[in-house]
Design an enzyme around this catalytic site. Structure first.
Site, PDB file in Angstrom:
ATOM      1  N   HIS A   1      -9.118   4.364 -41.791  1.00 20.44           N
ATOM      2  CA  HIS A   1      -8.047   4.711 -40.856  1.00 20.44           C
ATOM      3  C   HIS A   1      -8.582   5.709 -39.820  1.00 20.44           C
ATOM      4  O   HIS A   1      -9.461   6.531 -40.126  1.00 20.44           O
ATOM      5  CB  HIS A   1      -6.867   5.312 -41.619  1.00 20.44           C
ATOM      6  CG  HIS A   1      -5.669   5.500 -40.743  1.00 20.44           C
ATOM      7  ND1 HIS A   1      -5.502   6.617 -39.953  1.00 20.44           N
ATOM      8  CD2 HIS A   1      -4.606   4.699 -40.492  1.00 20.44           C
ATOM      9  CE1 HIS A   1      -4.382   6.491 -39.264  1.00 20.44           C
ATOM     10  NE2 HIS A   1      -3.819   5.340 -39.579  1.00 20.44           N
TER      11      HIS A   1
ATOM     12  N   GLU B   1      -5.698  -0.712 -34.879  1.00 20.22           N
ATOM     13  CA  GLU B   1      -4.829   0.400 -34.479  1.00 20.22           C
ATOM     14  C   GLU B   1      -5.599   1.275 -33.497  1.00 20.22           C
ATOM     15  O   GLU B   1      -6.432   2.095 -33.940  1.00 20.22           O
ATOM     16  CB  GLU B   1      -4.446   1.267 -35.683  1.00 20.22           C
ATOM     17  CG  GLU B   1      -3.543   0.588 -36.674  1.00 20.22           C
ATOM     18  CD  GLU B   1      -2.840   1.586 -37.596  1.00 20.22           C
ATOM     19  OE1 GLU B   1      -1.658   1.365 -37.884  1.00 20.22           O
ATOM     20  OE2 GLU B   1      -3.455   2.585 -38.018  1.00 20.22           O
TER      21      GLU B   1
HETATM   22  O1  LIG Z   1      -1.491   4.804 -39.115  1.00 19.24           O
HETATM   23  C1  LIG Z   1      -0.724   4.717 -38.234  1.00 19.24           C
HETATM   24  C2  LIG Z   1       0.451   3.941 -38.258  1.00 19.24           C
HETATM   25  O2  LIG Z   1       0.252   2.719 -38.824  1.00 19.24           O
HETATM   26  C3  LIG Z   1       0.994   3.830 -36.896  1.00 19.24           C
HETATM   27  O3  LIG Z   1       1.985   4.748 -36.820  1.00 19.24           O
HETATM   28  P1  LIG Z   1       3.110   4.660 -35.700  1.00 19.24           P
HETATM   29  O4  LIG Z   1       3.656   3.273 -35.738  1.00 19.24           O
HETATM   30  O5  LIG Z   1       4.053   5.691 -36.095  1.00 19.24           O
HETATM   31  O6  LIG Z   1       2.386   4.913 -34.396  1.00 19.24           O
END
Ligand SMILES: O=C[C@H](O)COP(=O)(O)O
Length: 248
Positions: free
Chosen positions: A98, A167
């Protein structure tokens, strides 16, 4: 995709919720939506100590608890949790690489690759998180992200199930995610770098209702990871309905 060809979805609570808060969130947000979420093969990646409690709470719901990280071996690794131990706990998925782990713990592609190989060896599905750190042109992002994913999965057998979660670091926690055209360029690069039959590609970062529809209009994404959107039952319900509508 899920068995019925429905899209896929997951979330991570990061370190946002304590034990009691997690119990309440599962009870008030996840379980009421569990029937629909199960059709998306939904899982929630939780901090290690909360996984056994959550597994008990989610039993029979069709939704499962995954991990947010693992270590690649047993033995002298004080403070770590191996893929083998997670598998022994009945954990089927583990998120790796991540953006926050890459930034806070300096995890690089070679460490993530070792973890992915260990996770697959333990029978788990690795969820490989990739993404560019700053806003750059789609072509540069695509080249960077494809290389991250290729390296991470280099030693994982091609037929072993894997998820690749794109992401962009700049989109996580922000008001707006990646433009669908930008994400489509990234997906195209990912698909050609990873001609693996059992690999699915998800988008994450500021996902809200409407995100998946817009992404799918440009490219064949298999699903989305929901962050903040998974904290509110109504919003999660909307995103889930939207994903299921795309399957019908
Ligand atoms: O790790 C991060 C999330 O998957 C994304 O978070 P978010 O949708 O709040 O930007």
């Amino acid at each position: 995709m899920a068995e019925n060809d429905a899209p896929l979805s997951l979330t991570s609570t990061k370190m946002n919720l304590g034990r009691e808060q997690t119990r309440r969130w599962l009870d008030e947000v996840i379980l009421p939506n569990a029937r629909a979420l199960a059709r998306l093969s939904f899982f929630a990646c939780l901090p290690y100590p909360l996984i056994p409690d959550a597994q008990r709470q989610l039993e029979g719901s069709g939704v499962s608890a995954g991990a947010q990280n693992c270590w690649h071996s047993d033995g002298a690794a004080t403070g770590e949790v191996s893929a083998g131990l997670l598998a022994e706990l009945g954990c089927g998925q583990v998120m790796l690489g991540h953006a926050e782990r890459r930034r806070l713990f300096h995890e690089d592609d070679s460490l993530i690759a070792r973890k992915a190989t260990a996770a697959a060896g333990a029978g788990m599905t690795p969820v490989i998180c990739v993404g560019e750190e700053r806003r750059v042109a789609a072509r540069s992002a695509a080249a960077h992200v494809a290389e991250q994913a290729r390296r991470a999965l280099a030693e994982v057998p091609a037929r072993h199930p894997a998820l690749v979660l794109y992401e962009p670091a700049w989109a996580i926690g922000s008001a707006h995610g990646a433009e669908p055209g930008h994400a489509a360029t990234v997906l195209e690069a990912l698909r050609s770098a990873l001609p693996r039959p059992a690999t699915h590609f998800l988008y994450g970062g500021a996902v809200t209702p409407g995100t998946y529809t817009a992404l799918r209009a440009r490219a064949p994404w298999h699903g989305v990871a929901v962050g903040r959107a998974a904290q509110d039952s109504g919003v999660l319900h909307e995103v889930t309905d939207e994903l299921l509508a795309a399957a019908s």
